[in-house]
Design a protein around this motif. Sequence first.
Motif, PDB file in Angstrom:
ATOM      1  N   UNK A 218       0.835  -1.208   0.000  1.00  0.00           N
ATOM      2  CA  UNK A 218       0.000   0.000   0.000  1.00  0.00           C
ATOM      3  C   UNK A 218       0.871   1.261   0.000  1.00  0.00           C
ATOM      4  N   UNK A 219       1.911   1.269   0.845  1.00  0.00           N
ATOM      5  CA  UNK A 219       2.764   2.468   0.912  1.00  0.00           C
ATOM      6  C   UNK A 219       3.518   2.665  -0.403  1.00  0.00           C
ATOM      7  N   UNK A 220       3.918   1.582  -1.032  1.00  0.00           N
ATOM      8  CA  UNK A 220       4.646   1.683  -2.307  1.00  0.00           C
ATOM      9  C   UNK A 220       3.789   2.311  -3.383  1.00  0.00           C
ATOM     10  N   UNK A 221       2.474   2.105  -3.288  1.00  0.00           N
ATOM     11  CA  UNK A 221       1.574   2.626  -4.320  1.00  0.00           C
ATOM     12  C   UNK A 221       1.029   4.008  -3.962  1.00  0.00           C
ATOM     13  N   UNK A 222       1.409   4.526  -2.804  1.00  0.00           N
ATOM     14  CA  UNK A 222       0.896   5.837  -2.391  1.00  0.00           C
ATOM     15  C   UNK A 222      -0.531   5.764  -1.862  1.00  0.00           C
ATOM     16  N   UNK A 223      -0.968   4.576  -1.467  1.00  0.00           N
ATOM     17  CA  UNK A 223      -2.332   4.399  -0.948  1.00  0.00           C
ATOM     18  C   UNK A 223      -2.367   4.746   0.543  1.00  0.00           C
ATOM     19  N   UNK A 224      -3.572   4.829   1.088  1.00  0.00           N
ATOM     20  CA  UNK A 224      -3.727   5.020   2.538  1.00  0.00           C
ATOM     21  C   UNK A 224      -3.912   3.648   3.185  1.00  0.00           C
ATOM     22  N   UNK A 225      -3.422   3.510   4.432  1.00  0.00           N
ATOM     23  CA  UNK A 225      -3.607   2.255   5.169  1.00  0.00           C
ATOM     24  C   UNK A 225      -4.243   2.558   6.518  1.00  0.00           C
ATOM     25  N   UNK A 226      -5.371   1.892   6.789  1.00  0.00           N
ATOM     26  CA  UNK A 226      -5.950   2.003   8.132  1.00  0.00           C
ATOM     27  C   UNK A 226      -5.382   0.867   8.967  1.00  0.00           C
ATOM     28  N   UNK A 227      -4.520   1.216   9.926  1.00  0.00           N
ATOM     29  CA  UNK A 227      -3.882   0.204  10.767  1.00  0.00           C
ATOM     30  C   UNK A 227      -4.720  -0.001  12.015  1.00  0.00           C
ATOM     31  N   UNK A 228      -5.105  -1.254  12.243  1.00  0.00           N
ATOM     32  CA  UNK A 228      -5.958  -1.535  13.386  1.00  0.00           C
ATOM     33  C   UNK A 228      -5.664  -2.944  13.893  1.00  0.00           C
ATOM     34  N   UNK A 229      -6.313  -3.342  14.980  1.00  0.00           N
ATOM     35  CA  UNK A 229      -6.173  -4.732  15.414  1.00  0.00           C
ATOM     36  C   UNK A 229      -7.481  -5.465  15.126  1.00  0.00           C
ATOM     37  N   UNK A 230      -7.416  -6.790  15.101  1.00  0.00           N
ATOM     38  CA  UNK A 230      -8.573  -7.544  14.618  1.00  0.00           C
ATOM     39  C   UNK A 230      -9.739  -7.507  15.586  1.00  0.00           C
ATOM     40  N   UNK A 231     -10.883  -7.099  15.060  1.00  0.00           N
ATOM     41  CA  UNK A 231     -12.136  -7.121  15.812  1.00  0.00           C
ATOM     42  C   UNK A 231     -13.222  -7.246  14.740  1.00  0.00           C
ATOM     43  N   UNK A 232     -13.915  -8.386  14.714  1.00  0.00           N
ATOM     44  CA  UNK A 232     -14.759  -8.685  13.551  1.00  0.00           C
ATOM     45  C   UNK A 232     -15.849  -7.630  13.300  1.00  0.00           C
ATOM     46  N   UNK A 233     -16.689  -7.289  14.317  1.00  0.00           N
ATOM     47  CA  UNK A 233     -17.732  -6.296  14.009  1.00  0.00           C
ATOM     48  C   UNK A 233     -17.139  -4.954  13.566  1.00  0.00           C
ATOM     49  N   UNK A 234     -16.041  -4.542  14.218  1.00  0.00           N
ATOM     50  CA  UNK A 234     -15.424  -3.257  13.844  1.00  0.00           C
ATOM     51  C   UNK A 234     -14.901  -3.307  12.403  1.00  0.00           C
ATOM     52  N   UNK A 248      -6.412 -13.412   6.645  1.00  0.00           N
ATOM     53  CA  UNK A 248      -6.105 -14.848   6.651  1.00  0.00           C
ATOM     54  C   UNK A 248      -7.456 -15.567   6.784  1.00  0.00           C
ATOM     55  N   UNK A 249      -7.512 -16.868   6.418  1.00  0.00           N
ATOM     56  CA  UNK A 249      -8.799 -17.568   6.483  1.00  0.00           C
ATOM     57  C   UNK A 249      -9.459 -17.482   7.858  1.00  0.00           C
ATOM     58  N   UNK A 250      -8.666 -17.524   8.939  1.00  0.00           N
ATOM     59  CA  UNK A 250      -9.264 -17.462  10.281  1.00  0.00           C
ATOM     60  C   UNK A 250     -10.018 -16.143  10.481  1.00  0.00           C
ATOM     61  N   UNK A 251      -9.553 -15.089   9.843  1.00  0.00           N
ATOM     62  CA  UNK A 251     -10.277 -13.809   9.964  1.00  0.00           C
ATOM     63  C   UNK A 251     -11.617 -13.881   9.237  1.00  0.00           C
ATOM     64  N   UNK A 252     -11.604 -14.483   8.039  1.00  0.00           N
ATOM     65  CA  UNK A 252     -12.881 -14.630   7.317  1.00  0.00           C
ATOM     66  C   UNK A 252     -13.844 -15.489   8.139  1.00  0.00           C
ATOM     67  N   UNK A 253     -13.295 -16.536   8.766  1.00  0.00           N
ATOM     68  CA  UNK A 253     -14.140 -17.393   9.603  1.00  0.00           C
ATOM     69  C   UNK A 253     -14.791 -16.552  10.706  1.00  0.00           C
ATOM     70  N   UNK A 254     -13.961 -15.761  11.369  1.00  0.00           N
ATOM     71  CA  UNK A 254     -14.470 -14.934  12.471  1.00  0.00           C
ATOM     72  C   UNK A 254     -15.450 -13.869  11.970  1.00  0.00           C
ATOM     73  N   UNK A 255     -15.162 -13.322  10.789  1.00  0.00           N
ATOM     74  CA  UNK A 255     -16.086 -12.312  10.249  1.00  0.00           C
ATOM     75  C   UNK A 255     -17.479 -12.931  10.097  1.00  0.00           C
ATOM     76  N   UNK A 256     -17.517 -14.193   9.643  1.00  0.00           N
ATOM     77  CA  UNK A 256     -18.823 -14.825   9.456  1.00  0.00           C
ATOM     78  C   UNK A 256     -19.459 -15.243  10.780  1.00  0.00           C
ATOM     79  N   UNK A 257     -18.662 -15.552  11.786  1.00  0.00           N
ATOM     80  CA  UNK A 257     -19.245 -15.835  13.107  1.00  0.00           C
ATOM     81  C   UNK A 257     -19.975 -14.575  13.596  1.00  0.00           C
ATOM     82  N   UNK A 258     -19.332 -13.418  13.429  1.00  0.00           N
ATOM     83  CA  UNK A 258     -19.961 -12.159  13.858  1.00  0.00           C
ATOM     84  C   UNK A 258     -21.180 -11.855  12.990  1.00  0.00           C
TER      85      UNK A 258
END
Length: 521
Positions: A218-234, A248-258
């Motif tokens: 993202x930085x190489x392309x001049x894009x913006x990055x929102x840096x955060x820690x994992x929290x599915x609803x957020x 990672x797949x575990x994040x997608x899994x958690x996103x669907x649990x939420x």
Amino acid sequence: MSTLTSRWLDRAAETRTAVLDDARSQSRSGTHSYADVVAGSIRVASALLHASSRASLGGQRVAILIAPSARFVEAFFGVLLAGGCVVVLSPLHPAPETRYFCDDAEVSAVLVSSEHAALAAPLASSANVRDLDELLSAREDIGAVTAAALAAGGDAPAVQLYTSGTTGKPKGAVITHMNLEVQQELVGAAWGFGEADTLLHALPLHHMHGLAIALLTALGAGAATRLTTFDAPALWESMKDATVFMGVPAMYHRLFVAFDAADEATRTRWSAHARALRLATSGSAALPVTIAERWRDVTGKIPLERFGMTEIGVGITNPLDGERFPGCVGFPLPSVETRIVGEGDRGEVAETGELWIRGPSVFAGYHRREDETAKAFVPDADGGAPWFRTGDTVTRQGGPSGPFKILGRTSVDILKSGGYKLSALEIEEVLREHPGVGEVAVIGVPDEAWGDRVVACVVRRAAAPSTSACDEAVLRAFVREKLAPYKVPKDIIFLDELPKNALGKVVKPTLSAQIAAAIRT
Ligand code: MCA
Ligand code: AMP
């Protein structure tokens, strides 16, 4: 000067947003322009150079222990500009592990942000711990910084990332400036990154995925990055303001649990946010097809799945546009050469076998581990560049020009839990230190949430001292003192004996099948 650092310095006047972070604990706003962050990195580099009284850090290892924030980026590029090599530490690691990384890398300093000051305190007796805020208040010395940055070319070490292997403790993979530049270019181009993008970033920064594949692209392309820690609803909510999500797949899994736990109106809102993303990627472990299809039900497209490693970055990817193949990782990036090698180690090409890779994004070797480095590379029979052995068993779906499919690891001792690569041997070594443990085998049991669920099978020591209670809670607490929480076995199962072959070696596939069957019933 490497392209990585010159590209960074070229952004010194750009007012576009580089990083969005949660700045509540800082005296700065949560939106940081490229100009601000580049200036911060120059101040960090100036302070490091002045403290060292040298024209360049000359590849010295400098550890950073900093929360995901603009200050992380300032410290990271500050070390690079000063000619140093970054070792990223994580607050998840307990003191013994952090000390091991610092000792193994022989770090000359540890840069710590105020929120992690307490975690760094135990290091103070053996390492030069520096307060990042102090470095950030230094005067910019652009002349000294430019000279130091100029001295570090493409083959200079840029980062040393610790990765688990088939021998005990993690090894420091040395990744050069050129490796990272090539990644920035290849991944940025393949995934269509540009200045209009905002990357939603909840990955840990002490691994290649979060650090290079996500943040540096993202930085190489001049894009913006929102840096955060994992929290599915957020995360579902934050997708509204993003164009790209990497997980990672575990994040997608958690996103669907939420998602499944949310009410109808919330689901409708979250679906709309996710559908508006231009790209969602998955990597670090196999994405179950069921999860890919659920994402398609919500957004219209399956996530773009790709294959990567600490030692090579992203090597193989599904296309941004065009057909994505569920359960497959796609095709090699330009300049990445691949070979599928059958059993026997002689480099013979096969339909199914170990994946070998070479190209400019392949790392330089493991820090001070010549033997391990030599084992990881195979000389080319035709006198070309050596091949890196990935340790992954692969095939190409539908024939030799089809997309790559990852079938598993060649070693039973390497596990992937929630995207983290874990060494069963490292966890076994720690458990064996407990006086109540006679024998132990750590295995991965297939699991929907984590990929591999880490299970320790323990035979209690017959003549253990009566003071050394040895139950599940005691052993989990024992491991937690020494290893990151994600390495602590989810289950500890006590057995009378472990299945062994004629040579007395534990037969882990048999054990895994027994335990998986027992867990299912
Ligand atoms: C957390 N726990 C885990 C894991 N993560 N256990 C096993 N495996 C894990 N990955 C534990 C916690 O310690 C806690 O245990 C319990 O599970 C619940 O924790 P929770 O707070 O809910 O988890 P979390 O902190 O939200 O973390 C889940 C996560 C995280 C966000 C999915 O695991 C993660 O960030 N994974 C990404 C790893 C990654 O970036 N790998 C890239 C490697 P307890 O209750 O006992 O304390 S680089 C790579 O693979 C290459 C280059 C590539 O291709 O990308
Ligand atoms: P690490 O050493 O943490 O960088 O992990 C690299 C390993 O992650 C690879 O060797 C693979 O085993 C695994 N991996 C990465 N991406 C994928 C994927 N898309 N599918 C399956 N495995 C993957």
